[in-house]
Scaffold this motif. Structure first.
Motif: not given
Length: 356
Positions: A20-43
């Motif tokens: 999904y994020v890679e598709q956003l990049i393909k659609e020319q969104f140049p600045f993406i901030v992702i917040v990992n809000d305490g995900s488990s270690k396997d992620k």
């Protein structure tokens, strides 16, 4: 390149998140901030791979702090970036795959076209794939928001939002750590006189919305408490004013029984009401509605409203008693309850409004 930044708070993303994020990049969104809000270690491998993408910045919470905190931290990070001023705005996207890429693009186009409006991606809750709990919850919240804040918003909990760059600073320090934060964003926007526009988006619920981390009990209570917070303050001030009115009425009645022999009740009533209404006016302005309007602008409007509601109450009780013969006290309680709600709306929307 699209002139919008993307913010995605996410907890334990599924396997579709990276594509999904890679598709956003393909659609020319140049600045993406992702917040990992305490995900488990396997992620962690997912976030490690995302961090390698030049368009992506990953912010990490060691423990789950909530969607509201994740959004605020992302906004704060973005506003400290030198290139922030070159963008038209920020689009918030949920991390559970419920927002179509085309809808994200539509909000970005709207921001690029007119970047002085808060843009909301509005879901259609009459679709067959919408769980009944979501349909009912949105219906209740939508009508409560309109009743209490005087603004009709068809999807108060949408996570797909376009925030103009100039508005972002309004939302960094406001109340809310979980989902209630998104409701508070709308309250702040309405109270600040911001322009809002709605864009219909696809209504996607995957596996009956199992990917959502929304707690139907806890988060719903938080949202409704936030919605009613201002109204509860209004009620508490009104009740205190009533008690002050009764207390001073008794004091003046006692004093005047020794000083004057006529019209003690009328005199005591007027003086007590003057003191209690001044207390009510002051606290409503400063504490309940936190209005920054000048005293002259609000003082006369407030007392005009007090006079009008008193006249309407008296006439309504009088004529309804004539028509129905229902006990006056019952009629007064009913009429005054309606006028109390109307008075709240008028004070909030007209008298104690904030400067735009």
């Amino acid at each position: 390149m699209r002139n919008c930044m993307i913010v995605i708070p996410v907890l334990n993303p599924n396997e579709a998140f990276l594509p999904y994020v890679e598709q956003l990049i393909k659609e020319q969104f140049p600045f993406i901030v992702i917040v990992n809000d305490g995900s488990s270690k396997d992620k962690i491998p997912i976030f490690d791979e995302l961090s390698e993408l030049p368009e992506v910045t990953v912010l990490t919470h060691a423990v789950n702090l909530g969607k509201g905190r994740a959004l605020k931290n992302a906004f704060n990070y973005i506003m400290n970036e030198p290139e922030f001023v070159t963008y038209d705005g920020v689009i918030t996207v949920d991390g559970d795959g419920q927002h179509e890429i085309d809808d994200v693009i539509a909000l970005c186009r709207k921001l690029e076209e007119k970047n002085d409006e808060l843009v909301l991606g509005v879901r259609l809750f009459d679709k067959e794939n919408v769980p009944w709990t979501n349909r009912m919850g949105n219906g209740i919240t939508k009508h409560l928001f309109g009743l209490l804040y005087g603004k009709k918003i068809n999807d108060t909990q949408t996570g797909l939002r376009g925030l103009p760059a100039d508005m972002l600073s309004h939302f960094v320090g406001i109340e809310g750590e979980r989902y209630s934060y998104e409701t508070n964003m709308l309250i702040v926007a309405v109270q600040s006189g911001m322009a809002l526009t709605e864009i219909p988006i696809e209504t996607v619920y995957l596996d009956d919305n199992k990917e959502s981390h929304f707690n139907k009990v806890k988060d719903s209570v938080d949202i409704y408490m936030l919605l009613f917070k201002n109204f509860f303050k209004f009620i508490s001030v009104s009740l205190t004013s009533f008690l002050i009115d009764l207390s001073f009425f008794q004091i003046f009645l006692l004093v005047f029984s020794f000083l004057i022999k006529r019209n003690q009740i009328i005199t005591a009533t007027i003086l007590a009401r003057g003191i209690s209404s001044l207390f009510n006016f002051t606290l409503n302005k400063k504490w309940v509605f936190e209005s920054d309007r000048e005293w002259k602008q609000t003082f006369f409007s407030y007392y005009a409203l007090v006079a009008v509601t008193a006249i309407v109450s008296g006439l309504s009780v009088y004529w309804l008693f004539k028509l129905t013969s229902i006990e006056e006290l019952v009629l007064k309680i009913f009429i005054d309850a309606i006028l109390f709600t109307i008075s709240y709306r008028i004070q909030k929307s007209l008298i104690f409004t904030a400067k735009k």
